[in-house]
Write an enzyme that holds these catalytic residues in place. Structure first.
Site, PDB file in Angstrom:
ATOM      1  N   THR A 125      38.169  36.591  43.802  1.00 36.33           N
ATOM      2  CA  THR A 125      36.417  37.984  44.478  1.00 36.33           C
ATOM      3  C   THR A 125      35.629  37.791  44.885  1.00 36.33           C
ATOM      4  O   THR A 125      35.237  36.595  44.661  1.00 36.33           O
ATOM      5  CB  THR A 125      36.177  38.534  42.450  1.00 36.33           C
ATOM      6  N   LYS A 150      40.439  40.169  45.894  1.00 37.53           N
ATOM      7  CA  LYS A 150      40.070  41.691  45.524  1.00 37.53           C
ATOM      8  C   LYS A 150      38.266  41.631  45.836  1.00 37.53           C
ATOM      9  O   LYS A 150      37.239  41.469  45.809  1.00 37.53           O
ATOM     10  CB  LYS A 150      40.257  41.691  44.389  1.00 37.53           C
ATOM     11  N   LYS A 152      34.913  43.873  46.345  1.00 41.51           N
ATOM     12  CA  LYS A 152      33.985  44.921  45.567  1.00 41.51           C
ATOM     13  C   LYS A 152      33.280  45.677  46.277  1.00 41.51           C
ATOM     14  O   LYS A 152      33.123  44.664  47.632  1.00 41.51           O
ATOM     15  CB  LYS A 152      33.088  43.686  44.332  1.00 41.51           C
ATOM     16  N   GLU A 203      41.351  50.355  44.356  1.00 47.74           N
ATOM     17  CA  GLU A 203      41.633  50.715  43.230  1.00 47.74           C
ATOM     18  C   GLU A 203      40.266  51.090  42.532  1.00 47.74           C
ATOM     19  O   GLU A 203      39.590  51.520  43.170  1.00 47.74           O
ATOM     20  CB  GLU A 203      40.737  48.933  42.248  1.00 47.74           C
ATOM     21  N   ASP A 226      42.081  52.385  37.342  1.00 48.59           N
ATOM     22  CA  ASP A 226      41.185  51.030  36.199  1.00 48.59           C
ATOM     23  C   ASP A 226      40.848  51.890  35.278  1.00 48.59           C
ATOM     24  O   ASP A 226      41.279  52.069  34.067  1.00 48.59           O
ATOM     25  CB  ASP A 226      40.404  50.399  36.652  1.00 48.59           C
ATOM     26  N   LYS A 248      44.643  45.763  31.269  1.00 44.27           N
ATOM     27  CA  LYS A 248      42.949  44.584  30.638  1.00 44.27           C
ATOM     28  C   LYS A 248      42.890  44.952  29.367  1.00 44.27           C
ATOM     29  O   LYS A 248      43.308  45.571  28.871  1.00 44.27           O
ATOM     30  CB  LYS A 248      41.722  45.370  31.378  1.00 44.27           C
ATOM     31  N   ASP A 298      44.711  39.564  38.611  1.00 44.60           N
ATOM     32  CA  ASP A 298      43.446  39.431  38.680  1.00 44.60           C
ATOM     33  C   ASP A 298      43.251  39.073  37.549  1.00 44.60           C
ATOM     34  O   ASP A 298      41.711  39.458  36.742  1.00 44.60           O
ATOM     35  CB  ASP A 298      42.781  40.381  38.842  1.00 44.60           C
ATOM     36  N   ASP A 300      40.796  36.331  37.503  1.00 41.61           N
ATOM     37  CA  ASP A 300      40.008  35.331  38.019  1.00 41.61           C
ATOM     38  C   ASP A 300      39.238  34.738  37.401  1.00 41.61           C
ATOM     39  O   ASP A 300      37.959  34.076  37.597  1.00 41.61           O
ATOM     40  CB  ASP A 300      40.379  35.291  39.431  1.00 41.61           C
TER      41      ASP A 300
END
Length: 324
Positions: A125, A150, A152, A203, A226, A248, A298, A300
């Site tokens: 990230t 990824k 943000k 996303e 998401d 998730k 993802d 991490d």
């Protein structure tokens, strides 16, 4: 049979910044199932975005104990099949469900119940900062062997930030995570402009519940749901808006529903990403069965912590290594 719950706090390696804010530590809840002399634990991360807190999750776990008292003869397998689905999908159910998976495995978990890939490429990230500082984050992650980043983002300086990261990560795949922040942006023009940076996926560009804003908008880059997709019941609303869903365990309410969601998404032609809240290896390990079958991963969370749990998962060269 009884569950206990405890609050644990982990300091982050550096401040973690997304569109909704920043933090310097991560709070989690660990649920431990005890049956006789046998124990099994699992971790969840309460998420304020979904109306959860440490106290509310611990209260749900304590409520589940009261439910267990009403069914004293049920086996652990029966509890998982009959009682756990009565809880709302979310962090508390995740910890309970995954503790039961560990307990019912009897030996190691997630093997031998699941075929786990020995190595899984995971996103690393880049949190929100100035373009220059995000570029430095990307450069450092690439030096560590990152294969997938990824990034943000919020609604500010989008192109500048993406361009800065791409310049420092020319060989990496990149996914962008808006965390619902792009509702008021000219999406069609933005999606087109981002194609210049070889982006693998975007996303959750708009708020959950406003996914219809994406219908009919050309987007050469695939979109992933998401916040809009928690369980298999949400799949129908994703069709025509997204090409992928991010699974998730803290959203699905555990591994049981995560497996069901992945199956239903595939049947509807949607690709699968497996993601995480920030947490330790105890939480990431429970997601490995679905991550081993996913298109993007993802997981991490432990990398973002100053210190993981002892004997945590191994991260090397942008991969999660499950066996040596």
């Amino acid at each position: 049979m009884k569950f206990s719950a405890r609050h644990e706090r982990f300091e982050l390696a550096r401040p973690f910044v997304i569109a909704r804010g920043s933090r310097t530590h991560q709070d989690v809840v660990v649920a431990t199932l005890k049956v006789g002399d046998h124990c099994a634990s699992a971790e969840c991360t309460p998420y304020a975005r979904y109306g959860e807190s440490i106290d509310s999750v611990i209260e749900q776990i304590e409520h589940f104990n009261r439910l267990l008292e009403q069914h004293p003869t049920l086996s652990a397998q029966a509890v998982q099949q009959e009682l756990v689905p009565q809880l709302p999908a979310g962090a508390a159910r995740n910890a309970i469900d995954c503790a039961l998976w560990r307990f019912n495995a009897e030996t190691s978990f997630p093997t031998p119940l699941f075929d786990i890939k020995p190595q899984i490429v995971t996103a690393l990230t880049v949190s929100i900062d100035t373009p220059a500082k995000m570029a430095r984050q990307a450069r450092e992650l690439c030096r560590q062997g990152a294969k997938l980043l990824k990034v943000k983002l919020d609604a500010e300086n989008l192109i500048e930030r993406v361009a800065a990261v791409r310049e420092q990560a020319p060989e990496c795949e990149i996914i962008l995570d808006a965390n619902e922040a792009w509702e008021n942006l000219p999406l069609s023009e933005l999606f087109q402009a981002l194609t210049s940076y070889d982006i693998r996926m975007i996303e959750q560009p708009v708020p959950a519940g406003k996914d219809g804003l994406l219908k009919g908008i050309p987007h050469p880059i695939p979109l992933c749901a998401d916040e809009s997709c928690h369980t298999s019941d949400d799949i129908a609303g994703m069709i025509g808006c997204y090409e992928m869903v991010n699974i998730k365990l803290d959203k699905t309410g555990g591994l049981t529903e995560a497996i069901k969601l992945a199956d239903q998404a595939r049947k509807q032609g949607l690709d699968i990403m497996v993601g995480c809240m920030v947490g330790t290896s105890l939480a990431m390990e429970a997601a490995l069965p679905v991550a081993s079958q996913a298109d993007l991963v993802d997981l991490d969370g432990p990398v973002l912590l100053k210190n993981d749990r002892e004997n945590g998962l191994i991260y090397q060269n942008g991969r999660l290594v499950t066996s040596q």
